[in-house]
Design a protein around this motif. Sequence first.
Motif, PDB file in Angstrom:
ATOM      1  N   VAL A   1       0.852  -1.192   0.000  1.00  0.00           N
ATOM      2  CA  VAL A   1       0.000   0.000   0.000  1.00  0.00           C
ATOM      3  C   VAL A   1       0.889   1.244   0.000  1.00  0.00           C
ATOM      4  CG1 VAL A   1      -1.809   1.275   1.197  1.00  0.00           C
ATOM      5  CG2 VAL A   1      -1.792  -1.221   1.259  1.00  0.00           C
ATOM      6  N   ILE A   2       0.574   2.191  -0.881  1.00  0.00           N
ATOM      7  CA  ILE A   2       1.240   3.486  -0.905  1.00  0.00           C
ATOM      8  C   ILE A   2       0.225   4.545  -0.475  1.00  0.00           C
ATOM      9  CG2 ILE A   2       2.370   5.231  -2.341  1.00  0.00           C
ATOM     10  CD1 ILE A   2       4.095   2.863  -1.932  1.00  0.00           C
ATOM     11  N   PHE A   3       0.499   5.219   0.624  1.00  0.00           N
ATOM     12  CA  PHE A   3      -0.371   6.290   1.099  1.00  0.00           C
ATOM     13  C   PHE A   3       0.120   7.614   0.544  1.00  0.00           C
ATOM     14  CE2 PHE A   3      -1.016   3.033   4.370  1.00  0.00           C
ATOM     15  CZ  PHE A   3      -2.391   3.002   4.420  1.00  0.00           C
ATOM     16  N   THR A   4      -0.767   8.342  -0.155  1.00  0.00           N
ATOM     17  CA  THR A   4      -0.409   9.651  -0.701  1.00  0.00           C
ATOM     18  C   THR A   4      -1.099  10.750   0.104  1.00  0.00           C
ATOM     19  OG1 THR A   4      -2.264   9.561  -2.264  1.00  0.00           O
ATOM     20  CG2 THR A   4      -0.146   8.701  -3.013  1.00  0.00           C
ATOM     21  N   GLY A   5      -0.582  11.976  -0.075  1.00  0.00           N
ATOM     22  CA  GLY A   5      -1.161  13.127   0.607  1.00  0.00           C
ATOM     23  C   GLY A   5      -0.896  13.145   2.096  1.00  0.00           C
ATOM     24  N   VAL A   6       0.206  12.518   2.548  1.00  0.00           N
ATOM     25  CA  VAL A   6       0.477  12.457   3.995  1.00  0.00           C
ATOM     26  C   VAL A   6       0.763  13.832   4.579  1.00  0.00           C
ATOM     27  CG1 VAL A   6       1.266  10.066   3.958  1.00  0.00           C
ATOM     28  CG2 VAL A   6       2.889  11.902   3.492  1.00  0.00           C
ATOM     29  N   ASP A   7       1.115  14.804   3.701  1.00  0.00           N
ATOM     30  CA  ASP A   7       1.328  16.159   4.198  1.00  0.00           C
ATOM     31  C   ASP A   7       0.026  16.806   4.663  1.00  0.00           C
ATOM     32  OD1 ASP A   7       0.872  15.924   1.318  1.00  0.00           O
ATOM     33  OD2 ASP A   7       0.787  18.120   1.341  1.00  0.00           O
ATOM     34  N   LYS A   8      -1.116  16.182   4.282  1.00  0.00           N
ATOM     35  CA  LYS A   8      -2.430  16.705   4.687  1.00  0.00           C
ATOM     36  C   LYS A   8      -2.889  16.143   6.038  1.00  0.00           C
ATOM     37  CE  LYS A   8      -3.179  18.936   0.763  1.00  0.00           C
ATOM     38  NZ  LYS A   8      -2.039  18.461  -0.046  1.00  0.00           N
ATOM     39  N   LEU A   9      -2.144  15.197   6.607  1.00  0.00           N
ATOM     40  CA  LEU A   9      -2.509  14.668   7.919  1.00  0.00           C
ATOM     41  C   LEU A   9      -2.351  15.742   8.991  1.00  0.00           C
ATOM     42  CD1 LEU A   9      -0.832  11.126   7.863  1.00  0.00           C
ATOM     43  CD2 LEU A   9      -3.284  11.628   7.778  1.00  0.00           C
ATOM     44  N   PRO A  10      -3.204  15.717  10.008  1.00  0.00           N
ATOM     45  CA  PRO A  10      -3.049  16.689  11.106  1.00  0.00           C
ATOM     46  C   PRO A  10      -1.644  16.610  11.706  1.00  0.00           C
ATOM     47  CG  PRO A  10      -5.142  15.517  11.290  1.00  0.00           C
ATOM     48  CD  PRO A  10      -4.366  14.826  10.210  1.00  0.00           C
ATOM     49  N   LYS A  11      -1.179  17.703  12.201  1.00  0.00           N
ATOM     50  CA  LYS A  11       0.167  17.761  12.769  1.00  0.00           C
ATOM     51  C   LYS A  11       0.288  16.793  13.939  1.00  0.00           C
ATOM     52  CE  LYS A  11       3.652  21.048  14.400  1.00  0.00           C
ATOM     53  NZ  LYS A  11       3.956  22.475  14.713  1.00  0.00           N
ATOM     54  N   GLY A  12       1.335  16.001  13.919  1.00  0.00           N
ATOM     55  CA  GLY A  12       1.580  15.045  14.982  1.00  0.00           C
ATOM     56  C   GLY A  12       0.923  13.700  14.772  1.00  0.00           C
ATOM     57  N   VAL A  13       0.122  13.541  13.678  1.00  0.00           N
ATOM     58  CA  VAL A  13      -0.541  12.268  13.384  1.00  0.00           C
ATOM     59  C   VAL A  13       0.310  11.507  12.376  1.00  0.00           C
ATOM     60  CG1 VAL A  13      -2.581  11.152  12.431  1.00  0.00           C
ATOM     61  CG2 VAL A  13      -2.820  13.209  13.847  1.00  0.00           C
ATOM     62  N   PHE A  14       0.754  10.319  12.745  1.00  0.00           N
ATOM     63  CA  PHE A  14       1.561   9.493  11.847  1.00  0.00           C
ATOM     64  C   PHE A  14       0.649   8.535  11.085  1.00  0.00           C
ATOM     65  CE2 PHE A  14       4.420  10.855  15.225  1.00  0.00           C
ATOM     66  CZ  PHE A  14       5.491  11.339  14.490  1.00  0.00           C
ATOM     67  N   ILE A  15       1.220   7.929  10.048  1.00  0.00           N
ATOM     68  CA  ILE A  15       0.428   7.083   9.164  1.00  0.00           C
ATOM     69  C   ILE A  15      -0.136   5.874   9.911  1.00  0.00           C
ATOM     70  CG2 ILE A  15       2.386   5.711   8.359  1.00  0.00           C
ATOM     71  CD1 ILE A  15      -0.659   6.950   6.315  1.00  0.00           C
ATOM     72  N   GLU A  16       0.597   5.354  10.909  1.00  0.00           N
ATOM     73  CA  GLU A  16       0.101   4.220  11.680  1.00  0.00           C
ATOM     74  C   GLU A  16      -1.174   4.574  12.431  1.00  0.00           C
ATOM     75  OE1 GLU A  16       4.246   3.638  10.638  1.00  0.00           O
ATOM     76  OE2 GLU A  16       3.190   5.293  11.655  1.00  0.00           O
ATOM     77  N   GLU A  17      -1.204   5.775  12.983  1.00  0.00           N
ATOM     78  CA  GLU A  17      -2.399   6.216  13.690  1.00  0.00           C
ATOM     79  C   GLU A  17      -3.564   6.411  12.718  1.00  0.00           C
ATOM     80  OE1 GLU A  17      -3.815   9.848  16.693  1.00  0.00           O
ATOM     81  OE2 GLU A  17      -1.709   9.633  16.082  1.00  0.00           O
ATOM     82  N   HIS A  18      -3.252   6.899  11.512  1.00  0.00           N
ATOM     83  CA  HIS A  18      -4.290   7.066  10.499  1.00  0.00           C
ATOM     84  C   HIS A  18      -4.889   5.716  10.123  1.00  0.00           C
ATOM     85  CE1 HIS A  18      -6.345   8.461   6.874  1.00  0.00           C
ATOM     86  NE2 HIS A  18      -5.758   7.472   6.203  1.00  0.00           N
ATOM     87  N   ILE A  19      -4.077   4.696   9.986  1.00  0.00           N
ATOM     88  CA  ILE A  19      -4.576   3.363   9.630  1.00  0.00           C
ATOM     89  C   ILE A  19      -5.513   2.827  10.706  1.00  0.00           C
ATOM     90  CG2 ILE A  19      -3.901   0.964   9.214  1.00  0.00           C
ATOM     91  CD1 ILE A  19      -1.298   2.040   7.991  1.00  0.00           C
ATOM     92  N   SER A  20      -5.118   2.983  11.957  1.00  0.00           N
ATOM     93  CA  SER A  20      -5.921   2.442  13.056  1.00  0.00           C
ATOM     94  C   SER A  20      -7.216   3.207  13.252  1.00  0.00           C
ATOM     95  CB  SER A  20      -5.104   2.452  14.354  1.00  0.00           C
ATOM     96  OG  SER A  20      -4.750   3.795  14.712  1.00  0.00           O
ATOM     97  N   ASN A  21      -7.232   4.507  12.875  1.00  0.00           N
ATOM     98  CA  ASN A  21      -8.422   5.328  13.105  1.00  0.00           C
ATOM     99  C   ASN A  21      -9.388   5.352  11.916  1.00  0.00           C
ATOM    100  OD1 ASN A  21      -7.426   6.013  15.625  1.00  0.00           O
ATOM    101  ND2 ASN A  21      -6.500   7.933  14.919  1.00  0.00           N
ATOM    102  N   THR A  22      -8.922   4.940  10.744  1.00  0.00           N
ATOM    103  CA  THR A  22      -9.746   5.086   9.533  1.00  0.00           C
ATOM    104  C   THR A  22     -10.880   4.079   9.490  1.00  0.00           C
ATOM    105  OG1 THR A  22      -7.926   6.037   8.272  1.00  0.00           O
ATOM    106  CG2 THR A  22      -9.725   5.065   7.011  1.00  0.00           C
ATOM    107  N   GLY A  23     -10.643   2.843   9.901  1.00  0.00           N
ATOM    108  CA  GLY A  23     -11.718   1.860   9.876  1.00  0.00           C
ATOM    109  C   GLY A  23     -11.241   0.491   9.438  1.00  0.00           C
ATOM    110  N   GLU A  24     -12.166  -0.468   9.498  1.00  0.00           N
ATOM    111  CA  GLU A  24     -11.827  -1.856   9.213  1.00  0.00           C
ATOM    112  C   GLU A  24     -11.448  -2.080   7.758  1.00  0.00           C
ATOM    113  OE1 GLU A  24     -15.025  -4.309  10.434  1.00  0.00           O
ATOM    114  OE2 GLU A  24     -14.795  -3.886  12.588  1.00  0.00           O
TER     115      GLU A  24
END
Length: 482
Positions: free
Chosen positions: A150-173
Amino acid sequence: GRHPPERRLLILGGPQSGKTSTANTILGDEVFDAGTETTHSNVGHTEIYGRRVTVVDTPPWAIPADPEEETEAENNNDDAGAELDSQPQPPPPSSLDSEGPCMGAILCPPGPHVILLVVSVTQPFTDAQRRAADEQLGALGGGTWRYSMVIFTGVDKLPKGVFIEEHISNTGEALQWLVERCGSRYHAFDNSQKETEENTQVPELMEKVEELITDNQGWYFEVNELILLEEEQARRALEEERMRMEEHARQRESMIGGPPRELRLLLLGWKGVGKSSVGNAILGRRYFESGQETELCLRRQALVSGRRITIVDTPGWDWFSVRRTPKRIRQESQRGAALLRPGPHTLLLVLPVVSSLTARKRRTLLAHIEALFGDSACLHTMVLFSCGDWLGRTPIEEHILRGGRELQRLLEYCGNYYHVMDSKVPGKDRSVSGLLDKIEEMIRENGDKAFLPIQTEWLSEESSYSSDNTEPEDDCRGCQVQ
């Protein structure tokens, strides 16, 4: 296939996921146009760490509609009423423009080492997108997930201090399922960063690519030859369908913009089945005398839905035997076809929906057609159900099923061409345009045999029974254009 001198990357993803920008970032140049939607697979090459890298960008996969969203949209449309109807709605995307992932795999022979599934962090990854990803990789064949990342794009748009691992766990099943299917292999990309010595995202990606290739013992994914063959056949079928639709559109434009196209129709059937009423319904006026037995052929003409329609009404046949149909009536049927020079496009076999069809009646109908017009007449015959108002709300398909095997065999003889009309009030039947469309479809299907040619025996002797309103074709004073 082990330890090849190059690395081949196949990029897949949904609409607006950043696939093309990701391909350009890996290639280090604006090789592909990121400003427009990708419609066909494209290939680019570069060199990274002394290795040749091939990158294939593909069209976005289609996102299937959520059934609940479709239901809600339908309800909203119902509530909007005429206001929505008055606004032009954009057409749905054409399936003819779709291209499967196999075509992208073909562009990096003998197969990709890694399949990059691009997901934008700025868009919710729904269950519909999960199904689309599963279907896309399933189209390539079995074993694709072991080569996927998986390639995640637009990571510069994540809230400050939120890493991609946290995004994966919070996005959904759905997103968690995708990452797990890829063996928890993922990488974060910021396509807005320019290529500098400090920008290490591409080198880090290539390190993960090397690790994946090592895990797979240097092997690449090879598309099954049968799947490639099916893909090629599907592409050819789509191309043929596109060409057919374009030709149909050109024909329609020529009919609308130029002189009206002529359709020549011959009404046939038993006595008292409503042939004259059907002719009036098609032409939109009372041209034929209905309610009494037709003794002589009568030709009439009118402009209907942009076409010049010429119809010949004929006397009715006996219900149970060709021999019981007088010779004069049989000759009138043939001379009716001869009035439609160079030949009728369609023989409209009128059949009331209220009548039952027995084996004897069916055989008698077919015997009349073949005896009078030859074996090839079936290519030009369409069953036209009259008295359609008797059906009420019952669909004609349900009536055909209830009609039994004999009715179904009759329709099979006619190539399953049929239509239903309510012929009570001329000019009020909205199904006439649909009937003409079906006739034109039959003509296209018949190709170079667009009409039933007139036979010399139909003109072998002068008829003393023909109506005074049926002059020869070159003197069409008897035809009335309304």
